[in-house]
Design an enzyme around this catalytic site. Sequence first.
Site, PDB file in Angstrom:
ATOM      1  N   ALA A 197       0.851  -1.189   0.000  1.00 41.56           N
ATOM      2  CA  ALA A 197       0.000   0.000   0.000  1.00 41.56           C
ATOM      3  C   ALA A 197       0.882   1.233   0.000  1.00 41.56           C
ATOM      4  O   ALA A 197       2.027   1.191   0.457  1.00 41.56           O
ATOM      5  CB  ALA A 197      -0.891  -0.005   1.237  1.00 41.56           C
ATOM      6  N   GLY A 235       1.004  -5.133   1.111  1.00 45.53           N
ATOM      7  CA  GLY A 235      -0.149  -5.337   0.235  1.00 45.53           C
ATOM      8  C   GLY A 235       0.244  -5.965  -1.096  1.00 45.53           C
ATOM      9  O   GLY A 235      -0.579  -6.603  -1.758  1.00 45.53           O
ATOM     10  N   GLU A 275       0.204  -9.523  -0.408  1.00 48.60           N
ATOM     11  CA  GLU A 275      -1.208  -9.923  -0.235  1.00 48.60           C
ATOM     12  C   GLU A 275      -1.951  -9.961  -1.573  1.00 48.60           C
ATOM     13  O   GLU A 275      -2.831 -10.802  -1.771  1.00 48.60           O
ATOM     14  CB  GLU A 275      -1.887  -8.966   0.751  1.00 48.60           C
ATOM     15  N   GLU A 316       5.042  -4.695   7.454  1.00 54.49           N
ATOM     16  CA  GLU A 316       4.207  -3.696   8.147  1.00 54.49           C
ATOM     17  C   GLU A 316       4.678  -3.438   9.583  1.00 54.49           C
ATOM     18  O   GLU A 316       4.547  -2.336  10.098  1.00 54.49           O
ATOM     19  CB  GLU A 316       2.733  -4.153   8.168  1.00 54.49           C
TER      20      GLU A 316
END
Length: 258
Positions: A66, A109, A112, A132
């Site tokens: 992200a 992300g 993911e 993260e």
Amino acid sequence: MTDYTDILTETHGRVGLVRLNRPKAMNALRGHLLAELLDALRAFDADDSIGAMVITGSERAFSAGADIKEMADATPVDLMNRGLSDGWHRISTIRKPIIAAVSGFALGGGCELALLCDLIVASETAQFGQPEITIGVIPGAGGTQRLTRILGKALAMEMVLNNRFLKADEALQHGLVNRVVTVESYLDEALKLAGEIAARAPVAVRLGKEAVNSAYELSLTEGLAAEQRAFYLLFSTEDQKEGMQAFVEKRAPAWKGK
Ligand code: DAK
């Protein structure tokens, strides 16, 4: 939407390709990119001439996750109002198979997103991680759940709690990726695999994807029942009749997708 700025789309025969295209930002997944990605995947999903999709980034980075700069000042309500989770969930509702062609970093992300795909072809430089924890949070798009199911608790804990990266060969060894190939060939290999799947009986491919994915959601009894229903349903398709007839007649089947 077709004037994309953060992605590029192409078709290769029956395969739809989406290239994440923010090279200077390591393909960080800002909201706009995710919206475009979802739009492109949905368009391919609705297009009968497409049988499978590939998502790729650059050689250096599939995606570094992200967009931290976009997210840094958000409040919980901002995040909720941006519909972040809805967007991610919608990617998992795409019915045709999606292959991630991963080279370089697949982090946060980005990792993911690869996990949301149905198959992963990795280059030998691919690295999977959930960093993260180094910026004071934890995975928020499925990492803690999907990695634990695939890798087991021990390795997932190391990745989530201590920023442990998995190199391509380790990812292969632990069943996270389907194959590891050279950096020169990973995209071609992914397109070839997608092309092979796209040439198979389309309804069976969709139901096969759904059935395998339901193994993550359902008990064994429920999953077996779902598989059985899908199997019976396929006997209502012309492609089942054609496939079995072609076998008996020793010829290649001609699929209709119905
Ligand atoms: N966001 C924004 N910019 C990024 C970025 C990112 N994730 N990753 C890299 N960049 C930018 C850098 O800021 C730099 O920009 P400039 O300074 O040139 O303007 C440029 O890309 C090149 O990066 P580096 O200079 O850092 O390049 P290096 O080769 O030195 O390092 C790296 C590459 C990938 C190891 C490093 O950039 C890095 O550690 N990046 C951050 C990785 C990371 O922490 N990712 C996790 C982000 S959090 C959710 C859905 C999703 C998520 C959460 C919730 N819901 C549905 C609720 C996901 C969260 C995340 O992914």
